[in-house]
Enzyme design. Structure first.
Site, PDB file in Angstrom:
ATOM      1  N   VAL A  57      -6.494  -7.343 -19.052  1.00 16.43           N
ATOM      2  CA  VAL A  57      -5.623  -6.768 -18.031  1.00 16.43           C
ATOM      3  C   VAL A  57      -4.529  -5.899 -18.660  1.00 16.43           C
ATOM      4  CG1 VAL A  57      -6.066  -8.568 -16.334  1.00 16.43           C
ATOM      5  CG2 VAL A  57      -4.119  -8.798 -17.881  1.00 16.43           C
ATOM      6  N   ARG A  74     -15.487 -16.122  -9.042  1.00 17.07           N
ATOM      7  CA  ARG A  74     -14.959 -14.765  -9.263  1.00 17.07           C
ATOM      8  C   ARG A  74     -16.093 -13.759  -9.358  1.00 17.07           C
ATOM      9  NH1 ARG A  74      -9.574 -13.809 -10.945  1.00 17.07           N
ATOM     10  NH2 ARG A  74      -8.407 -15.737 -10.885  1.00 17.07           N
ATOM     11  N   MET A  97      -4.544  -7.282  -6.664  1.00 17.05           N
ATOM     12  CA  MET A  97      -4.040  -8.389  -7.488  1.00 17.05           C
ATOM     13  C   MET A  97      -5.098  -9.360  -7.994  1.00 17.05           C
ATOM     14  SD  MET A  97      -1.078  -7.491  -8.019  1.00 17.05           S
ATOM     15  CE  MET A  97      -0.511  -8.881  -8.991  1.00 17.05           C
ATOM     16  N   ARG A  98      -6.370  -9.037  -7.889  1.00 16.03           N
ATOM     17  CA  ARG A  98      -7.397  -9.945  -8.443  1.00 16.03           C
ATOM     18  C   ARG A  98      -7.952  -9.375  -9.743  1.00 16.03           C
ATOM     19  NH1 ARG A  98      -6.700 -14.743  -6.767  1.00 16.03           N
ATOM     20  NH2 ARG A  98      -8.770 -15.287  -7.552  1.00 16.03           N
ATOM     21  N   VAL A  99      -8.001 -10.209 -10.746  1.00 17.47           N
ATOM     22  CA  VAL A  99      -8.577  -9.770 -12.024  1.00 17.47           C
ATOM     23  C   VAL A  99     -10.087  -9.598 -11.859  1.00 17.47           C
ATOM     24  CG1 VAL A  99      -8.990 -10.381 -14.430  1.00 17.47           C
ATOM     25  CG2 VAL A  99      -6.778 -10.884 -13.386  1.00 17.47           C
ATOM     26  N   HIS A 127       0.304   0.906 -13.160  1.00 13.88           N
ATOM     27  CA  HIS A 127       1.101  -0.231 -13.624  1.00 13.88           C
ATOM     28  C   HIS A 127       2.570   0.194 -13.675  1.00 13.88           C
ATOM     29  CE1 HIS A 127       1.962  -3.959 -15.739  1.00 13.88           C
ATOM     30  NE2 HIS A 127       2.704  -3.252 -16.580  1.00 13.88           N
ATOM     31  N   GLY A 176       0.783  -1.236   0.000  1.00 19.06           N
ATOM     32  CA  GLY A 176       0.000   0.000   0.000  1.00 19.06           C
ATOM     33  C   GLY A 176       0.810   1.279   0.000  1.00 19.06           C
ATOM     34  N   LYS A 179       9.090   5.433  -6.815  1.00 19.07           N
ATOM     35  CA  LYS A 179       9.125   6.830  -6.368  1.00 19.07           C
ATOM     36  C   LYS A 179       8.294   7.711  -7.305  1.00 19.07           C
ATOM     37  CE  LYS A 179      12.663  10.183  -5.097  1.00 19.07           C
ATOM     38  NZ  LYS A 179      14.114  10.441  -5.086  1.00 19.07           N
TER      39      LYS A 179
HETATM   40  C1  4DW Z   1      -3.375  -7.204 -12.678  1.00 17.91           C
HETATM   41  C2  4DW Z   1      -3.487  -8.087 -13.743  1.00 17.91           C
HETATM   42  C3  4DW Z   1      -3.561  -9.454 -13.523  1.00 17.91           C
HETATM   43  C4  4DW Z   1      -3.531  -9.981 -12.226  1.00 17.91           C
HETATM   44  C5  4DW Z   1      -3.416  -9.096 -11.185  1.00 17.91           C
HETATM   45  C6  4DW Z   1      -3.334  -7.717 -11.400  1.00 17.91           C
HETATM   46  C7  4DW Z   1      -3.231  -5.724 -12.988  1.00 17.91           C
HETATM   47  C8  4DW Z   1      -4.305  -4.760 -12.465  1.00 17.91           C
HETATM   48  C9  4DW Z   1      -5.675  -5.320 -12.409  1.00 17.91           C
HETATM   49  C10 4DW Z   1      -6.226  -5.891 -11.267  1.00 17.91           C
HETATM   50  N1  4DW Z   1      -7.472  -6.340 -11.543  1.00 17.91           N
HETATM   51  C11 4DW Z   1      -7.746  -6.092 -12.835  1.00 17.91           C
HETATM   52  C12 4DW Z   1      -6.648  -5.442 -13.419  1.00 17.91           C
HETATM   53  C13 4DW Z   1      -6.754  -5.093 -14.809  1.00 17.91           C
HETATM   54  O1  4DW Z   1      -5.844  -4.513 -15.436  1.00 17.91           O
HETATM   55  N2  4DW Z   1      -7.893  -5.417 -15.469  1.00 17.91           N
HETATM   56  C14 4DW Z   1      -8.913  -6.057 -14.867  1.00 17.91           C
HETATM   57  N3  4DW Z   1      -8.875  -6.374 -13.527  1.00 17.91           N
HETATM   58  N4  4DW Z   1     -10.016  -6.398 -15.555  1.00 17.91           N
HETATM   59  C15 4DW Z   1      -3.651 -11.472 -12.005  1.00 17.91           C
HETATM   60  O2  4DW Z   1      -3.443 -12.266 -12.917  1.00 17.91           O
HETATM   61  N5  4DW Z   1      -4.078 -11.915 -10.787  1.00 17.91           N
HETATM   62  C16 4DW Z   1      -4.288 -13.277 -10.405  1.00 17.91           C
HETATM   63  C17 4DW Z   1      -4.122 -13.508  -8.944  1.00 17.91           C
HETATM   64  C18 4DW Z   1      -3.027 -13.194  -8.246  1.00 17.91           C
HETATM   65  C19 4DW Z   1      -3.012 -13.278  -6.763  1.00 17.91           C
HETATM   66  O3  4DW Z   1      -4.091 -13.460  -6.141  1.00 17.91           O
HETATM   67  O4  4DW Z   1      -1.932 -13.111  -6.175  1.00 17.91           O
HETATM   68  C20 4DW Z   1      -5.737 -13.698 -10.629  1.00 17.91           C
HETATM   69  O5  4DW Z   1      -5.935 -14.914 -10.809  1.00 17.91           O
HETATM   70  O6  4DW Z   1      -6.645 -12.856 -10.534  1.00 17.91           O
HETATM   71  C1  GAR Z   2       3.156  -1.053  -7.498  1.00 17.12           C
HETATM   72  O1  GAR Z   2       4.458  -1.018  -8.010  1.00 17.12           O
HETATM   73  C2  GAR Z   2       2.148  -1.112  -8.618  1.00 17.12           C
HETATM   74  O2  GAR Z   2       2.530  -0.385  -9.739  1.00 17.12           O
HETATM   75  C3  GAR Z   2       2.134  -2.587  -8.912  1.00 17.12           C
HETATM   76  O3  GAR Z   2       2.165  -3.207  -7.657  1.00 17.12           O
HETATM   77  C4  GAR Z   2       2.881  -2.366  -6.746  1.00 17.12           C
HETATM   78  C5  GAR Z   2       2.027  -2.151  -5.532  1.00 17.12           C
HETATM   79  O4  GAR Z   2       2.782  -1.525  -4.539  1.00 17.12           O
HETATM   80  N1  GAR Z   2       0.979  -2.968  -9.644  1.00 17.12           N
HETATM   81  C6  GAR Z   2       0.976  -3.938 -10.534  1.00 17.12           C
HETATM   82  O5  GAR Z   2       1.954  -4.609 -10.786  1.00 17.12           O
HETATM   83  C7  GAR Z   2      -0.338  -4.142 -11.245  1.00 17.12           C
HETATM   84  N2  GAR Z   2      -0.148  -5.001 -12.355  1.00 17.12           N
HETATM   85  P1  GAR Z   2       2.060  -0.825  -3.311  1.00 17.12           P
HETATM   86  O6  GAR Z   2       1.143  -1.869  -2.675  1.00 17.12           O
HETATM   87  O7  GAR Z   2       3.207  -0.484  -2.399  1.00 17.12           O
HETATM   88  O8  GAR Z   2       1.333   0.359  -3.813  1.00 17.12           O
END
Ligand code: 4DW
Ligand code: GAR
Length: 237
Positions: free
Chosen positions: A161, A82, A107-109, A126, A29, A189
């Site tokens: 995603v 989901r 981290m959840r799609v 990102h 966070g 940063k």
């Molecule tokens: C992102 C993309 C894929 C996963 C996790 C994060 C990037 C940001 C994002 C979060 N939720 C989203 C996005 C996005 O860009 N677009 C949509 N939703 N629609 C990923 O594959 N996560 C997997 C689980 C990881 C875990 O629990 O640690 C998952 O199965 O969801």
């Molecule tokens: C950040 O670097 C963010 O850009 C990245 O996760 C980190 C979260 O850090 N997001 C992704 O990779 C999404 N695909 P935080 O919990 O310290 O903000």
């Protein structure tokens, strides 16, 4: 959010109401912290009404509590599907009357029904210059590719995603001695500068999505620069 909707948020005295944010997290966070710090500034045009984590051990929850922000844990593991998880999230966000959802290391799609319902009210940060380096391990892959410039992107979320109209980007130089950790640190940063900047642009009604791309209103008066952070000639660590 488009300018027209935002105009409807003006109070009777013409003053701009603050945009109500929800920040969704799964981990440390630090981007949430950057938004908390920005919202503490008197003139910042948004405030955080709710922080939601899908994990009860997310360190970001303590950051929210420290700042007296309401937190909610909605565990994905508590749901059979989901879509049921997405539905619970959506109900919590609607109940809190949220204007803009900020994914910050969440981290959840999220499925298409959720994303479509919150279209253009849902943004993400990102750690790469999209559309390059979608997915995970962005810094490792950027180093392997030998890019000279890395960075981060704030974008509207779509069902696919790491795809969606780009709102703002920050660039950093890649140094010859960089490791994955040192590059991640330098990019993070800039994430902490960029995310509050992008949210402020939206809250001020300066961001519109036109034909799938973001247009920044008032570009002639320097607003385009407000959506861009350039690398410094001599990079700071
Ligand atoms: C992102 C993309 C894929 C996963 C996790 C994060 C990037 C940001 C994002 C979060 N939720 C989203 C996005 C996005 O860009 N677009 C949509 N939703 N629609 C990923 O594959 N996560 C997997 C689980 C990881 C875990 O629990 O640690 C998952 O199965 O969801
Ligand atoms: C950040 O670097 C963010 O850009 C990245 O996760 C980190 C979260 O850090 N997001 C992704 O990779 C999404 N695909 P935080 O919990 O310290 O903000």
């Amino acid at each position: 959010m488009g300018k027209r909707e935002n105009d409807s948020k003006r109070g009777r005295n013409g003053s701009e109401a603050q945009l109500k944010l929800a920040v969704l997290i799964s981990g440390s966070g630090t981007n949430l912290q950057a938004l908390i710090d920005a919202c503490a500034e008197p003139d910042y045009p948004a405030r955080i009404s709710l922080v939601i984590s899908n994990k009860d051990d997310a360190a970001g929850l303590a950051r929210a509590e420290q700042a007296d922000i309401r937190t909610q844990v909605i565990r994905h593991t508590d749901f059979a599907s989901r879509s049921a998880f997405d539905q619970a999230l959506s109900e919590a966000l609607a109940a809190a009357d949220i204007d803009l959802i900020c994914l910050a290391g969440f981290m959840r799609v999220l499925g298409a029904p959720f994303v479509d319902h919150w279209q253009d009210r849902l943004i993400n940060i990102h750690p790469a210059l999209l559309p390059a380096f979608k997915g995970l391990h962005t810094h490792k892959r950027a180093l392997e590719a030998g890019v000279r410039i890395a960075g981060c992107t704030v974008h509207y979320v779509r069902a696919d995603v790491d795809v969606g109209p780009i709102i703002a980007q920050a660039a950093v130089s890649v140094l010859p001695e960089d490791t994955e950790a040192s590059l991640a640190k330098r990019v993070l940063k800039q994430e902490h500068r960029l995310y509050p900047m992008a949210v402020a642009l939206i809250a001020q009604g300066q961001v519109a999505v036109v034909d799938g791309r973001v247009r920044i209103a008032g570009a002639e008066s320097g607003a385009t620069e407000a959506a861009l952070i350039n690398p410094l000639p001599s990079p700071t660590k």
